[in-house]
Enzyme design. Structure first.
Site, PDB file in Angstrom:
ATOM      1  N   CYS A 159       0.807  -1.225   0.000  1.00 59.67           N
ATOM      2  CA  CYS A 159       0.000   0.000   0.000  1.00 59.67           C
ATOM      3  C   CYS A 159       0.838   1.272   0.000  1.00 59.67           C
ATOM      4  O   CYS A 159       0.347   2.322  -0.417  1.00 59.67           O
ATOM      5  CB  CYS A 159      -0.960  -0.007   1.176  1.00 59.67           C
ATOM      6  SG  CYS A 159      -0.196  -0.504   2.733  1.00 59.67           S
ATOM      7  N   HIS A 182      -3.031   6.626   3.888  1.00 56.75           N
ATOM      8  CA  HIS A 182      -1.607   6.632   4.223  1.00 56.75           C
ATOM      9  C   HIS A 182      -0.992   7.923   3.686  1.00 56.75           C
ATOM     10  O   HIS A 182      -1.390   8.404   2.619  1.00 56.75           O
ATOM     11  CB  HIS A 182      -0.872   5.466   3.541  1.00 56.75           C
ATOM     12  CG  HIS A 182      -1.151   4.128   4.155  1.00 56.75           C
ATOM     13  ND1 HIS A 182      -2.066   3.914   5.160  1.00 56.75           N
ATOM     14  CD2 HIS A 182      -0.585   2.911   3.916  1.00 56.75           C
ATOM     15  CE1 HIS A 182      -2.075   2.628   5.492  1.00 56.75           C
ATOM     16  NE2 HIS A 182      -1.180   2.000   4.759  1.00 56.75           N
TER      17      HIS A 182
END
Lengths: 312, 312
Positions: A127, A222
């Site tokens: 990710c 994120h």
């Protein structure tokens, strides 16, 4: 593979699997099946899909064209070969096959053409590696890359549904930064993954990359603080123009996880001369780790291959 | 200045002021007065001290030996001169005087001797500059410093009591990373402060330093991910030994804000070779931003001067 393939989502009750089902529904895929551990089998998900047990038999039955795997590495190692054997394409989100020779590791905007080389498996990167590679690829093309340092701000959803529930139930006095990855004595496996995967995706096997990974008490999204040294001089204004025009990227002065959550694009901003290095840039990015950082990238890999087919 | 000075805490109802009063009580100071805006004047704090209004008259009355100021820059600019005029020593936490020529900017373990040069004001550095300078000073002494990059993870308490209350009242779904500092078009004033203050404290006016500052949804405790290039080679094991033995620092494999909260020491760990640079180190630190990052450092400045007196 048919133009509207029969798709199976494996790990359908997890944080990434749920987003994959939602995205497939939004994008009009109507032949979608959901698989999970036998514990969840039989339950109905939002949207009415009933979960089937993910076993060597169900995944190897030959009645699905494409599997999107979002399960742990051990489960992928066990189950993916049965699905491949059945003739299905497997886009796998675990780290089981990412660095395996012959398995393409793909961010479609960066190296979508590599997906065509698959022999049944295309690996979906970490990710953090996905948005990082996307941003770095444009800078590589414009000025070459000499060195990259990245500090991450990774949300709880990257650790799965249970971590999200823990955060939701926690008083803010208990909030802390975490480093919940396997440690090899020097660095976290997450940090190694970012380096090795980014090198593979960018096809720069020697690129110096240093990552420090940190979990923050944010639910989704994120972020990454980057320092990038380029081979050729690249003015911040030029970098901003190049990144702002790149596919899959949106320029935003102050990217945050909350702003990125629910978006398909990676937000990039705070692009400036590194005050510590005249040949370097400092940048900040934010990305929905469940979408572009996971489920969306997997679906885009499939669509890239479908597009190739349609164009052929 | 008497060995047990009469101390006044200005900004006593703020996040840093409250911790200052608590630390002074713990350390046995019994002649302590509390000052705040006229709004809070008259109220009694934990410990029974009644808050007085901070005005040019009350602070200039000449009945206090040492003032610890933890108010905004504008309030410091207005009030500190009156306190200095009265003959008191002012340890000021705001950024009003930090970079002023002739005003010592002090982290006692690093440059305590500079405090003696004061002409009424000693400036207390920014909450990120203090732990950063403390860690960098040991590395400077061991191997010289060539270049420093730092990404911060700063808690809500660094933005004051109201930011803490906001975080406490917020559902975790709304948690985001923030950048709540003044922006000059290129960087945040917080980032400029870290560079300029660290250069002044370390007496390295040209040291290349690059900071990216980020607010995280943590209540207390700042963390910093560092990349440090040294002039001479310095092995991670040597750096760990040097830092672990340095005053004010404790080596901890995985420092976090929660572990640092309530401690006097700066926690430093994750000390490793920078994988992107053979002449560099990567490190991670965490520090209680209200204690060593603010109130404790101010009190240590006072005690350093008292110690000098006692030793004289």
């Amino acid at each position: 593979m048919a133009d509207r393939p029969r798709i199976g989502v494996v790990g359908a009750t997890g944080a990434v699997g749920r987003v994959a089902l939602e995205l497939l529904r939004e994008r009009g895929y109507d032949d979608v099946r959901a698989y999970s551990s036998s514990r969840s089998a039989g339950s109905a998900l939002d949207g009415g899909v009933v979960v089937e047990a993910a076993t060597p038999e169900t995944l190897g039955a030959g009645d699905v064209d494409v599997f999107l795997f979002s399960v742990g590495t051990d489960a992928s190692l066990e189950l993916v070969p049965h699905a491949v054997e059945s003739g299905a394409l497997c886009v796998d989100k675990s780290s089981a096959f990412r660095l395996t020779d012959g398995v393409p590791l793909v961010v479609p905007e960066v190296n979508g053409e590599r997906a065509r080389e698959h022999e049944g498996i295309v690996a979906n990167p970490n990710c953090c590696s996905i948005p990082l590679s996307l941003v770095l690829a444009s800078l590589r093309d414009a000025a070459g890359l000499r060195r990259v340092r990245v500090a991450t701000y990774q949300s709880a959803s990257g650790a799965g549904s249970e971590a999200m529930e823990r955060l939701r139930g926690e008083p803010s006095d208990a909030h802390d930064l975490g480093m919940d990855w396997a440690f090899d004595g020097t660095e976290f496996d997450e940090e190694t993954k970012i380096r090795e995967e980014t090198r593979k995706i960018l096809e720069l096997p020697e690129l110096p990359i240093s990552a420090t990974c940190v979990r923050v008490p944010v639910l989704v999204g994120h972020a990454e603080a980057l320092w990038v040294e380029t081979e050729e001089p690249l003015a911040p204004e030029a970098a901003e123009r190049i990144l702002g025009g790149a596919s899959g990227i949106r320029h935003e002065p102050f990217p945050t996880p909350l702003a990125a959550a629910g978006l398909d694009e990676v937000l990039v901003g705070r692009i400036r001369r590194d005050p510590a290095d005249a040949s370097g840039l400092a940048l900040f990015l934010a990305c929905d780790n469940l979408r572009k950082g996971a489920a969306l990238n997997a679906i885009q890999i499939v669509e890239h291959l479908l597009g190739d087919r349609a164009a052929a």
